[in-house]
Enzyme design. Sequence first.
Site, mmCIF file in Angstrom:
data_model
loop_
_atom_site.group_PDB
_atom_site.id
_atom_site.type_symbol
_atom_site.label_atom_id
_atom_site.label_comp_id
_atom_site.label_asym_id
_atom_site.label_seq_id
_atom_site.Cartn_x
_atom_site.Cartn_y
_atom_site.Cartn_z
ATOM 1 N N GLU A 53 0.823 -1.213 0.000
ATOM 2 C CA GLU A 53 0.000 0.000 0.000
ATOM 3 C C GLU A 53 0.862 1.270 0.000
ATOM 4 O O GLU A 53 0.468 2.300 -0.529
ATOM 5 C CB GLU A 53 -0.918 -0.028 1.230
ATOM 6 N N HIS A 98 7.011 -27.166 0.246
ATOM 7 C CA HIS A 98 6.258 -28.235 -0.420
ATOM 8 C C HIS A 98 5.106 -27.651 -1.220
ATOM 9 O O HIS A 98 4.114 -28.330 -1.478
ATOM 10 C CB HIS A 98 5.770 -29.234 0.629
ATOM 11 N N LYS A 145 -12.910 2.652 -1.727
ATOM 12 C CA LYS A 145 -13.816 3.040 -0.636
ATOM 13 C C LYS A 145 -14.982 3.853 -1.202
ATOM 14 O O LYS A 145 -16.132 3.649 -0.832
ATOM 15 C CB LYS A 145 -13.069 3.868 0.424
HETATM 16 O O1 PA5 Z 1 -2.957 2.171 5.928
HETATM 17 C C1 PA5 Z 1 -4.068 2.632 5.772
HETATM 18 O O2 PA5 Z 1 -4.297 3.846 5.877
HETATM 19 C C2 PA5 Z 1 -5.251 1.738 5.489
HETATM 20 O O3 PA5 Z 1 -4.894 0.429 5.248
HETATM 21 C C3 PA5 Z 1 -6.204 1.763 6.671
HETATM 22 O O4 PA5 Z 1 -5.580 1.241 7.805
HETATM 23 C C4 PA5 Z 1 -7.493 0.988 6.393
HETATM 24 O O5 PA5 Z 1 -8.068 1.387 5.177
HETATM 25 C C5 PA5 Z 1 -8.501 1.204 7.527
HETATM 26 O O6 PA5 Z 1 -8.724 2.565 7.687
HETATM 27 P P1 PA5 Z 1 -9.282 3.184 9.021
HETATM 28 O O7 PA5 Z 1 -8.324 2.890 10.112
HETATM 29 O O8 PA5 Z 1 -9.408 4.646 8.740
HETATM 30 O O9 PA5 Z 1 -10.615 2.546 9.272
#
Ligand code: PA5
Length: 459
Positions: A285, A314, A428
Amino acid sequence: MNVKLDYSNLISTNIGSEHGIEFDEIKKMAESGLIAANALEKKIEDETLGFYQLPFNNELVEEIEAYASSVKERFTHYVHVGIGGSALGPIALHSSLRSSYYNSEDSPKMYFPDNVDPDWLAELIDEIDVKKTLFHVVSKSGGTAETAATMLYIMKFLKEKLGENFYKNLLFTTDPTKGLLNQIAQENAIKCFRIPPNVGGRFSVLTPVGLIPAAIAGIDIKKLLAGAAAMSQLCREKDVLKNPAFIFAATHTILMKKNKNISVMMPYSNKLKDIADWYGQIWAESLGKRYDNQKNVIEVGQTPVKALGATDQHSQVQLYVEGPNDKVITFIEVENFKHNDVLVNHFPYIKDFDYLAGSTLGGLLNSEKQATEIALTNNKRPNLTIKISEVSEENIGALIFFFQAATAFAGELLNINAFDQPGVEEGKIATYALMGRNGYAKKKKEIEEASARKKLFVV
Ligand code: PA5
């Protein structure tokens, strides 16, 4: 803290120059490494980059430890409601530092439902005693659909069992001021812990997001943070050739240019399996980006793959040794396991078992790791090893900090923003549109039109 990075099997002397790195290339990058280190220092100083400060918040640790002991007295179950960065870190801490059978031995029993599968959640409700459960709702933004929906689902049972006292079984961890959770907390007197605004979701495991469930489960969070603090010193080393975060980031960025677009994380330890999962998110990410900082299209990133040694020897290793040479494989090796029973050949008439007798399971596991390393290296496959002396709070804290700092360095070296996630935001928004959220009607229409075209190609 005892964590070492051995990157010799990335170097051309070991795997040849077609797939390996000349050490001079890394040396030449030292200059851009120093620029990256200074850029990160500036972000720490001007408080835009918060995760570097997390290991040093002693006041928060005291507060969390006191809160955790009160939770242990009041509740028999703990349910962690969150997704992505709000869940993967807490899960990794729990599975690495607590027994795999924690719930049969300890209290409160702990659950981390990080998905909205309705059958899975219904099973959870059947399993727990809602009246004696603390539901910890974690969302930095306070508005993530899956987290909000799980909370709403749980509320039905909480209201049934506790009526207007439902708030006593809720804890929120969210941004200090923004988001819907804050509004709900204020109106219902729900206790809140805070995620610093300058710490992104996937960098938040050492905030209350991860520290609260860890402390409740009896993990020594002081030691965890001490390990992270010790690693932070190494990762701020300006002589970057001695800085493990720079070395990991620099070698990976060089290898990306050699088309190694897959990063396999392969711990030889079941306890570290979820650390590989957590790494998958932070690496993917943060670094999977279309644009560089000047808005040029670059489409960079490495696809993270989780593997478990020896299990996946394996399953996946055949591909790694002989398939496309498009991967860099990171092993995590544990030098000392807590249990070290010596094997005995109970069937002495079977001489083929003799080679196992006198050894330990840990000895076998680490020999298998070494054997896989040799096979990969002989086949010119870039691989490196992170060696930890044992699975302990200090080493897990250090490992977490190391991967966070390596990600931040890689972002600088790739000239991208490692701290946003526009691709996730797009998903989202599409979810809100599909679910009919106010303000997303135009997007919904676009999606419906695209879906109509899709029907032509469904057989
Ligand atoms: O790293 C990030 O920002 C995302 O992976 C969030 O952790 C994830 O989308 C969840 O978001 P939130 O903590 O705002 O609910």
